[in-house]
Motif scaffolding. Structure first.
Motif, PDB file in Angstrom:
ATOM      1  N   VAL A 149      -4.717   8.408  -0.378  1.00  0.00           N
ATOM      2  CA  VAL A 149      -4.704   8.099   1.226  1.00  0.00           C
ATOM      3  C   VAL A 149      -4.057   6.566   1.403  1.00  0.00           C
ATOM      4  O   VAL A 149      -4.773   5.733   0.917  1.00  0.00           O
ATOM      5  CB  VAL A 149      -6.108   8.115   1.788  1.00  0.00           C
ATOM      6  CG1 VAL A 149      -6.046   7.984   3.407  1.00  0.00           C
ATOM      7  CG2 VAL A 149      -7.003   9.526   1.537  1.00  0.00           C
ATOM      8  N   ASP A 150      -3.052   6.765   2.119  1.00  0.00           N
ATOM      9  CA  ASP A 150      -2.422   5.567   2.553  1.00  0.00           C
ATOM     10  C   ASP A 150      -3.118   4.763   3.899  1.00  0.00           C
ATOM     11  O   ASP A 150      -3.452   5.748   4.775  1.00  0.00           O
ATOM     12  CB  ASP A 150      -0.867   5.688   2.894  1.00  0.00           C
ATOM     13  CG  ASP A 150       0.053   4.322   2.881  1.00  0.00           C
ATOM     14  OD1 ASP A 150      -0.722   3.219   2.726  1.00  0.00           O
ATOM     15  OD2 ASP A 150       1.221   4.327   3.408  1.00  0.00           O
ATOM     16  N   THR A 151      -3.293   3.684   3.844  1.00  0.00           N
ATOM     17  CA  THR A 151      -3.983   3.184   5.130  1.00  0.00           C
ATOM     18  C   THR A 151      -3.297   2.204   5.832  1.00  0.00           C
ATOM     19  O   THR A 151      -2.348   1.535   5.400  1.00  0.00           O
ATOM     20  CB  THR A 151      -5.203   2.653   4.818  1.00  0.00           C
ATOM     21  OG1 THR A 151      -5.183   1.495   3.889  1.00  0.00           O
ATOM     22  CG2 THR A 151      -6.323   3.570   3.940  1.00  0.00           C
TER      23      THR A 151
ATOM     24  N   LYS B 209       0.835  -1.253   0.153  1.00  0.00           N
ATOM     25  CA  LYS B 209      -0.050   0.041   0.078  1.00  0.00           C
ATOM     26  C   LYS B 209       0.764   1.156   0.040  1.00  0.00           C
ATOM     27  O   LYS B 209       0.632   2.125  -0.716  1.00  0.00           O
ATOM     28  CB  LYS B 209      -0.839  -0.003   1.203  1.00  0.00           C
ATOM     29  CG  LYS B 209      -2.063  -1.023   1.255  1.00  0.00           C
ATOM     30  CD  LYS B 209      -2.808  -0.763   2.396  1.00  0.00           C
ATOM     31  CE  LYS B 209      -1.988  -1.104   3.829  1.00  0.00           C
ATOM     32  NZ  LYS B 209      -1.345  -2.534   4.040  1.00  0.00           N
ATOM     33  N   THR B 210       1.687   1.174   0.925  1.00  0.00           N
ATOM     34  CA  THR B 210       2.733   2.409   0.978  1.00  0.00           C
ATOM     35  C   THR B 210       3.302   2.676  -0.256  1.00  0.00           C
ATOM     36  O   THR B 210       3.695   3.653  -0.638  1.00  0.00           O
ATOM     37  CB  THR B 210       3.474   2.455   2.236  1.00  0.00           C
ATOM     38  OG1 THR B 210       2.834   2.163   3.465  1.00  0.00           O
ATOM     39  CG2 THR B 210       4.307   3.605   2.501  1.00  0.00           C
ATOM     40  N   VAL B 211       4.144   1.684  -0.734  1.00  0.00           N
ATOM     41  CA  VAL B 211       4.913   1.862  -1.849  1.00  0.00           C
ATOM     42  C   VAL B 211       4.095   2.394  -3.247  1.00  0.00           C
ATOM     43  O   VAL B 211       4.360   3.195  -4.101  1.00  0.00           O
ATOM     44  CB  VAL B 211       5.432   0.127  -2.489  1.00  0.00           C
ATOM     45  CG1 VAL B 211       5.843   0.390  -3.872  1.00  0.00           C
ATOM     46  CG2 VAL B 211       6.600   0.021  -1.461  1.00  0.00           C
TER      47      VAL B 211
ATOM     48  N   LEU C 258      -2.598   7.672   6.401  1.00  0.00           N
ATOM     49  CA  LEU C 258      -3.694   7.415   7.599  1.00  0.00           C
ATOM     50  C   LEU C 258      -3.264   6.080   8.414  1.00  0.00           C
ATOM     51  O   LEU C 258      -4.047   5.611   9.084  1.00  0.00           O
ATOM     52  CB  LEU C 258      -4.919   7.198   6.985  1.00  0.00           C
ATOM     53  CG  LEU C 258      -6.234   7.202   7.613  1.00  0.00           C
ATOM     54  CD1 LEU C 258      -6.385   8.452   8.210  1.00  0.00           C
ATOM     55  CD2 LEU C 258      -7.410   7.192   6.796  1.00  0.00           C
ATOM     56  N   ASP C 259      -2.085   5.660   8.226  1.00  0.00           N
ATOM     57  CA  ASP C 259      -1.462   4.576   9.126  1.00  0.00           C
ATOM     58  C   ASP C 259      -1.059   5.211  10.046  1.00  0.00           C
ATOM     59  O   ASP C 259       0.099   5.460  10.403  1.00  0.00           O
ATOM     60  CB  ASP C 259      -0.521   3.690   8.301  1.00  0.00           C
ATOM     61  CG  ASP C 259      -0.074   2.646   8.883  1.00  0.00           C
ATOM     62  OD1 ASP C 259      -0.499   2.426  10.383  1.00  0.00           O
ATOM     63  OD2 ASP C 259       0.717   1.686   8.389  1.00  0.00           O
ATOM     64  N   LEU C 260      -2.223   5.545  11.056  1.00  0.00           N
ATOM     65  CA  LEU C 260      -1.604   6.451  12.430  1.00  0.00           C
ATOM     66  C   LEU C 260      -0.678   5.905  13.231  1.00  0.00           C
ATOM     67  O   LEU C 260      -0.177   6.850  13.925  1.00  0.00           O
ATOM     68  CB  LEU C 260      -2.967   6.948  12.848  1.00  0.00           C
ATOM     69  CG  LEU C 260      -4.059   7.588  12.046  1.00  0.00           C
ATOM     70  CD1 LEU C 260      -5.509   7.834  12.733  1.00  0.00           C
ATOM     71  CD2 LEU C 260      -3.590   8.893  11.511  1.00  0.00           C
TER      72      LEU C 260
ATOM     73  N   GLY D 100       2.847   4.649  10.422  1.00  0.00           N
ATOM     74  CA  GLY D 100       2.787   5.259   9.225  1.00  0.00           C
ATOM     75  C   GLY D 100       4.457   5.222   8.717  1.00  0.00           C
ATOM     76  O   GLY D 100       5.128   5.891   9.594  1.00  0.00           O
ATOM     77  N   ASP D 101       4.479   4.952   7.630  1.00  0.00           N
ATOM     78  CA  ASP D 101       6.126   5.046   6.932  1.00  0.00           C
ATOM     79  C   ASP D 101       5.893   5.540   5.688  1.00  0.00           C
ATOM     80  O   ASP D 101       7.095   5.583   4.922  1.00  0.00           O
ATOM     81  CB  ASP D 101       6.909   3.663   7.135  1.00  0.00           C
ATOM     82  CG  ASP D 101       6.091   2.577   6.692  1.00  0.00           C
ATOM     83  OD1 ASP D 101       5.196   2.662   5.953  1.00  0.00           O
ATOM     84  OD2 ASP D 101       6.368   1.581   7.068  1.00  0.00           O
ATOM     85  N   LEU D 102       4.947   6.348   5.208  1.00  0.00           N
ATOM     86  CA  LEU D 102       4.988   6.879   4.077  1.00  0.00           C
ATOM     87  C   LEU D 102       6.068   8.034   3.790  1.00  0.00           C
ATOM     88  O   LEU D 102       6.583   8.224   2.722  1.00  0.00           O
ATOM     89  CB  LEU D 102       3.568   7.625   3.833  1.00  0.00           C
ATOM     90  CG  LEU D 102       3.211   8.329   2.445  1.00  0.00           C
ATOM     91  CD1 LEU D 102       3.286   7.202   1.347  1.00  0.00           C
ATOM     92  CD2 LEU D 102       2.104   8.931   2.227  1.00  0.00           C
TER      93      LEU D 102
HETATM   94 MG   LIG Z   1       2.171   0.897   4.773  1.00  0.00          MG
END
Ligand SMILES: [Mg+2]
Ligand SMILES: Nc1ncnc2c1ncn2[C@@H]1O[C@H](COP(=O)(O)OP(=O)(O)OP(=O)(O)O)[C@@H](O)[C@H]1O
Length: 407
Positions: free
Chosen positions: A256-258, A152-154, A175-177, A180-182
């Protein structure tokens, strides 16, 4: 404030008395009631056919029907303001109304003058917002993967970078609260985070939000996740809904990343989104979970045609054929991203592969994914895929909201 004539559609929920509502509404030329409707179904179908400036929903007590109508209207007619008239406010109902997208709530009994003032205020505020925003609201793409580590993040970092490459205003939200590693994956310094924004004094507007977005070399701007997991509690669903509204006014695309699964904040993002990007990988468990994820979206009333299925690490030789994927998931992926060690390298370097190695097969896949979403709103070089076409033409229906069924 100069008063303007408002055309309002009034929806009466079960249990609310029509005379009470009529008595509460101001008389005169400033408010034109284009219809009094009973129940969600009739309200929804009339809404599709009637020119109106405002939806007024009158209800009594805790009403799932009212919440569902608000949610469906906020998504399908995002420019239409919604005001709720309610003769009671049971526990939690008020916050749910705002969560679903109501602009204001009036507690009855109230004088027709004050009701009229609130209706004018809400419509004027919306008109001011849309003329300031110029182009209206951007797409909001929610990137989902039912299990962790599906890419997802990639995908978010590359999708956002590729969309920014089309010269569009792109905001990407982590949104990976908790984990999160975006920011790491995109190589931006988390100088300001969503936690800082949520805990800052005063309300949020476009200028303030702007100050908390971190610029990325692609041109996209990033709303970074909290730096510590314990800070996530400060970021509430109500706050997020407010952010989505503002950010869509000022962006062409919001990505939005989750975190994995359907937590309440992920559900709120899905509810506020225009598109979903569903990530899956080539193993039976991931495929099965993808099917469950798609079924959940279906239950929420999310139109299938608004979802793009991405098969990540799609070339792995793991003994699962295309037919197997189709059989397990129930549909074919629109985009395949190959397994490529350069992706891992790009994550470690903190530079999306679409920027670092744009000619690689993996970068080209992300580019195609961006083109699919861009084509849906008439941007970018790609021809519109069949699914997007269907989405344009498909009948709108109110979406049921999982959030609204949770209590
Ligand atoms: Mg991720
Ligand atoms: N196509 C690919 N080829 C090679 N490596 C990949 C590919 N996709 C993802 N990865 C690697 O897999 C790891 C997990 O990817 P990513 O962080 O994007 O997953 P995620 O779904 O965001 O995970 P989480 O649920 O933990 O947030 C990353 O280290 C990334 O480098």
């Amino acid at each position: 404030m100069a008063e303007q004539s408002i055309r309002a559609l009034v929806s009466l929920d079960d249990g609310i008395d029509e005379t009470t509502v009529r008595a509460a509404l101001p008389q005169g030329k400033n408010l034109q009631v284009v219809g009094f409707l009973r129940g969600v179904e009739q309200s929804w179908s009339t809404l599709q056919e009637t020119a109106t400036d405002l939806l007024v929903i009158a209800c009594s007590g805790y009403s799932e029907r009212a919440l569902s109508l608000i949610g469906g209207t906020a998504r399908e007619h995002p420019a239409l303001p919604i005001v709720v008239l309610s003769d009671s406010s049971p526990d939690g109902f008020l916050s749910r109304l705002f969560e679903m997208g109501a602009d204001d709530v009036i507690r009855l009994p109230e004088s027709p003058e004050r009701v009229g003032f609130t209706l004018q205020k809400v419509v004027a505020r919306r008109r001011a917002m849309s003329s300031a925003g110029g182009t209206g609201r951007g797409s909001m793409i929610c990137v989902l993967g039912p299990k962790g580590g599906t890419g997802k993040t990639v995908t978010c970092s590359n999708l956002a970078s590729a969309l920014a490459g089309f010269g569009k205003r792109v905001t990407v939200i982590d949104l990976d609260l908790q984990f999160g590693d975006l920011a790491l994956s995109m190589g931006v310094r988390p100088e300001t985070t969503i936690y800082d924004l949520a805990t800052s004094p005063g309300s949020v507007d476009a200028d303030k939000l702007d100050a908390y977005l971190v610029p990325h070399e692609s041109g996209a701007r990033v709303l970074v996740a909290p730096t510590r997991p314990d800070q996530s509690a400060a970021v509430t669903v109500e706050f997020l809904r407010e952010i989505y509204q503002i950010v869509r006014e000022t962006s062409d695309f919001v990505v939005v990343d989750t975190s994995p699964g359907f937590s309440s904040e992920v559900i709120s993002a899905i509810d506020a989104s225009t598109d979903v990007c569903m990530l899956s990988m080539l193993d039976t468990l991931s495929l099965k979970n993808t099917r469950l994820g798609l079924e959940t979206l279906d239950l929420m009333g999310y139109e299938t045609a608004r979802t793009v299925l991405v098969l990540n690490r799609a070339d792995s030789r793991v003994g699962i054929s295309d037919e197997d994927v189709d059989r397990i998931v129930g549909r074919k992926p629109e985009v395949r991203v190959p397994s490529d060690v350069q992706i891992t390298r790009s994550v470690n370097e903190g530079r999306p592969i679409v920027l670092g190695r744009p000619k690689s097969e993996a970068a080209q896949s992300f580019q195609r994914l961006a083109e699919v979403f861009a084509a849906r709103v008439g941007v970018g070089p790609a021809p519109e895929p069949a699914t997007a076409d269907k989405a344009e033409k498909s009948e709108s229906k109110p979406r049921l909201h999982l959030l609204s069924r949770r209590q």
